[in-house]
Design an enzyme around this catalytic site. Structure first.
Site, PDB file in Angstrom:
ATOM      1  N   ASP A   1      -7.121  58.788  -9.551  1.00  0.00           N
ATOM      2  CA  ASP A   1      -7.740  59.214 -11.066  1.00  0.00           C
ATOM      3  C   ASP A   1      -7.893  60.813 -11.253  1.00  0.00           C
ATOM      4  O   ASP A   1      -8.154  61.263 -12.262  1.00  0.00           O
ATOM      5  CB  ASP A   1      -9.201  58.709 -10.774  1.00  0.00           C
ATOM      6  CG  ASP A   1      -9.246  57.277 -10.848  1.00  0.00           C
ATOM      7  OD1 ASP A   1      -8.496  56.587 -11.519  1.00  0.00           O
ATOM      8  OD2 ASP A   1     -10.162  56.593 -10.221  1.00  0.00           O
TER       9      ASP A   1
ATOM     10  N   ASP B   1     -12.345  53.520 -15.026  1.00  0.00           N
ATOM     11  CA  ASP B   1     -11.284  53.104 -14.051  1.00  0.00           C
ATOM     12  C   ASP B   1     -12.029  51.778 -13.571  1.00  0.00           C
ATOM     13  O   ASP B   1     -13.281  51.797 -13.530  1.00  0.00           O
ATOM     14  CB  ASP B   1     -11.004  54.095 -12.853  1.00  0.00           C
ATOM     15  CG  ASP B   1     -10.867  53.531 -11.391  1.00  0.00           C
ATOM     16  OD1 ASP B   1      -9.580  52.936 -11.408  1.00  0.00           O
ATOM     17  OD2 ASP B   1     -11.659  53.307 -10.753  1.00  0.00           O
TER      18      ASP B   1
ATOM     19  N   ASP C   1     -13.046  57.326  -9.515  1.00  0.00           N
ATOM     20  CA  ASP C   1     -13.412  57.480  -8.112  1.00  0.00           C
ATOM     21  C   ASP C   1     -12.356  58.124  -7.109  1.00  0.00           C
ATOM     22  O   ASP C   1     -12.480  58.418  -6.245  1.00  0.00           O
ATOM     23  CB  ASP C   1     -14.306  56.415  -7.692  1.00  0.00           C
ATOM     24  CG  ASP C   1     -13.253  55.194  -7.465  1.00  0.00           C
ATOM     25  OD1 ASP C   1     -12.295  54.950  -8.254  1.00  0.00           O
ATOM     26  OD2 ASP C   1     -13.196  54.784  -6.379  1.00  0.00           O
TER      27      ASP C   1
HETATM   28  P1  ADP Z   1      -6.004  50.135  -8.313  1.00  0.00           P
HETATM   29  O1  ADP Z   1      -5.954  51.372  -9.152  1.00  0.00           O
HETATM   30  O2  ADP Z   1      -6.640  48.695  -9.159  1.00  0.00           O
HETATM   31  O3  ADP Z   1      -6.915  50.613  -7.094  1.00  0.00           O
HETATM   32  P2  ADP Z   1      -3.388  50.481  -7.080  1.00  0.00           P
HETATM   33  O4  ADP Z   1      -2.627  51.408  -8.222  1.00  0.00           O
HETATM   34  O5  ADP Z   1      -3.632  51.233  -5.816  1.00  0.00           O
HETATM   35  O6  ADP Z   1      -4.729  49.715  -7.882  1.00  0.00           O
HETATM   36  O7  ADP Z   1      -2.602  49.271  -6.758  1.00  0.00           O
HETATM   37  C1  ADP Z   1      -2.027  48.372  -7.645  1.00  0.00           C
HETATM   38  C2  ADP Z   1      -1.791  47.123  -7.161  1.00  0.00           C
HETATM   39  O8  ADP Z   1      -0.959  47.199  -6.036  1.00  0.00           O
HETATM   40  C3  ADP Z   1      -2.821  46.370  -6.580  1.00  0.00           C
HETATM   41  O9  ADP Z   1      -3.846  45.746  -7.519  1.00  0.00           O
HETATM   42  C4  ADP Z   1      -2.099  45.508  -5.616  1.00  0.00           C
HETATM   43  O10 ADP Z   1      -1.820  44.299  -6.162  1.00  0.00           O
HETATM   44  C5  ADP Z   1      -1.048  46.150  -5.124  1.00  0.00           C
HETATM   45  N1  ADP Z   1      -1.225  46.825  -4.015  1.00  0.00           N
HETATM   46  C6  ADP Z   1      -0.884  48.146  -3.708  1.00  0.00           C
HETATM   47  N2  ADP Z   1      -1.130  48.391  -2.259  1.00  0.00           N
HETATM   48  C7  ADP Z   1      -1.379  47.014  -1.632  1.00  0.00           C
HETATM   49  C8  ADP Z   1      -1.541  46.989  -0.198  1.00  0.00           C
HETATM   50  N3  ADP Z   1      -1.470  47.699   0.768  1.00  0.00           N
HETATM   51  N4  ADP Z   1      -1.469  45.649   0.073  1.00  0.00           N
HETATM   52  C9  ADP Z   1      -1.731  44.746  -1.036  1.00  0.00           C
HETATM   53  N5  ADP Z   1      -1.230  45.224  -2.274  1.00  0.00           N
HETATM   54  C10 ADP Z   1      -1.260  46.239  -2.780  1.00  0.00           C
HETATM   55 MG    MG Z   2     -10.873  53.386  -8.409  1.00  0.00          MG
END
Ligand code: ADP
Ligand code: MG
Length: 291
Positions: free
Chosen positions: A240, A38, A236
């Site tokens: 995941d 991840d 983490d």
């Molecule tokens: P990761 O697996 O990288 O943690 P997520 O699946 O949680 O990513 O989110 C994917 C994308 O959605 C983020 O990279 C961001 O662009 C957008 N995103 C999700 N939630 C938010 C939020 N609360 N504010 C801004 N962007 C968000």
């Molecule tokens: Mg992560």
């Protein structure tokens, strides 16, 4: 499996804070040929910080107040970074109503009678938002490895927020050690393609699966397994956990969420990516002694 070999392996791991939950985990570790990692919180520190804030046709502080009001309602790590940034700039934010979280995409709410969306490109496209003002900046910021988040007010994207999340110091050495051992390394991320690819390149990872929705990480594991790979997943987040369960070997970062730690077969108490190749080496040593 000889109890002595297992005790030695478990003990070696424990000394480094690599906790094998059972004997089967040690044995599985010995046969892993692919490690999926991840990005956020595993290869990176998981502490994003705002590096750029750009507004078009609206006062910067005014836009920041609107965004912060939405992000205050969200539990996403990026949201926390945006709120911290607004506080540091002394921006007073009002309250949001009709808050809506869109997993893997972003969030939306009404603030001061205006419809605000904050999130990735897919979120904006899904909401029919005009991206013309920010498309160029979004791309150039993402190509530097920063996460570019868009902000829309009443149907038009008028802001870009860039966030940086530093790689863990031992992420690149861990990847190198895995390659040295003949193991394929894959990065899995919900972040956009350009950002994920840039960070992967910095870390020496050649296979990237980006823009994966939270619910789709486990399916990606199954695809690799169906292609004949024996897969360890390192993660983490809450997101995941299903992938950690699906993988042949689930490895959780100790600083991660409880659900990831509970689901995994191995826990890295020091949250050090270098403990991934070490865990696999301990597995190999144990199995060798068993034969
Ligand atoms: P990761 O697996 O990288 O943690 P997520 O699946 O949680 O990513 O989110 C994917 C994308 O959605 C983020 O990279 C961001 O662009 C957008 N995103 C999700 N939630 C938010 C939020 N609360 N504010 C801004 N962007 C968000
Ligand atoms: Mg992560």
């Amino acid at each position: 499996a000889t109890p002595t070999a297992i005790m030695v392996g478990t003990g070696l791991g424990a000394k480094r804070g690599v906790l094998f939950k059972n004997a089967a985990a040690l044995e599985t570790a010995s046969g892993i040929d692919t490690v999926v990692m991840d990005k956020t919180g595993t290869l990176t520190k998981g502490e994003p910080e705002v590096t750029d804030f750009i507004a078009h046709g609206i006062d910067e502080d005014e836009l920041l107040a609107l965004v912060a009001a939405v992000e205050r309602e969200s539990e996403h790590p990026l949201a926390g970074a945006v709120v911290d940034y607004a506080v540091a700039r002394g921006v007073r934010s009002t309250t949001a109503s009709a808050f809506r979280n869109v997993p893997g995409h972003g969030a939306g709410a009404t603030v001061d009678g205006r419809k605000i969306f904050v999130g990735n490109r897919k979120l904006m496209v899904g909401e029919g938002i005009d991206l013309a003002l920010v498309a160029q900046e979004r791309e150039s910021l993402a190509s530097t490895g920063r996460t570019a988040v868009l902000v829309a007010v009443d149907g038009r994207a008028v802001g870009v927020i860039a966030l940086a999340d530093a790689a863990r110091e031992t992420a690149a050495p861990a990847v190198a050690a895995l390659h040295e051992a003949g193991i394929e390394v894959v990065m899995l991320s919900g972040d956009n393609e350009a950002t994920a690819s840039r960070i992967a390149a910095q870390l020496g990872i050649d296979t990237v699966i980006a823009e994966v929705l939270p619910g789709d990480k486990a399916a990606k594991m199954r695809e690799l397994q169906q292609a004949g790979k024996r897969v360890a997943m390192v993660g983490d987040g809450v997101n995941d956990a299903p992938a950690l369960a699906q993988a042949d070997l689930g490895i959780a970062i100790g600083a991660g969420t409880d659900v990831a730690i509970e689901t995994a077969d191995v826990v890295l108490m020091r949250s050090d990516p270098l403990d991934v190749p070490i865990a696999l080496t301990i597995g190999k040593g144990t199995v060798r002694k068993m034969r």
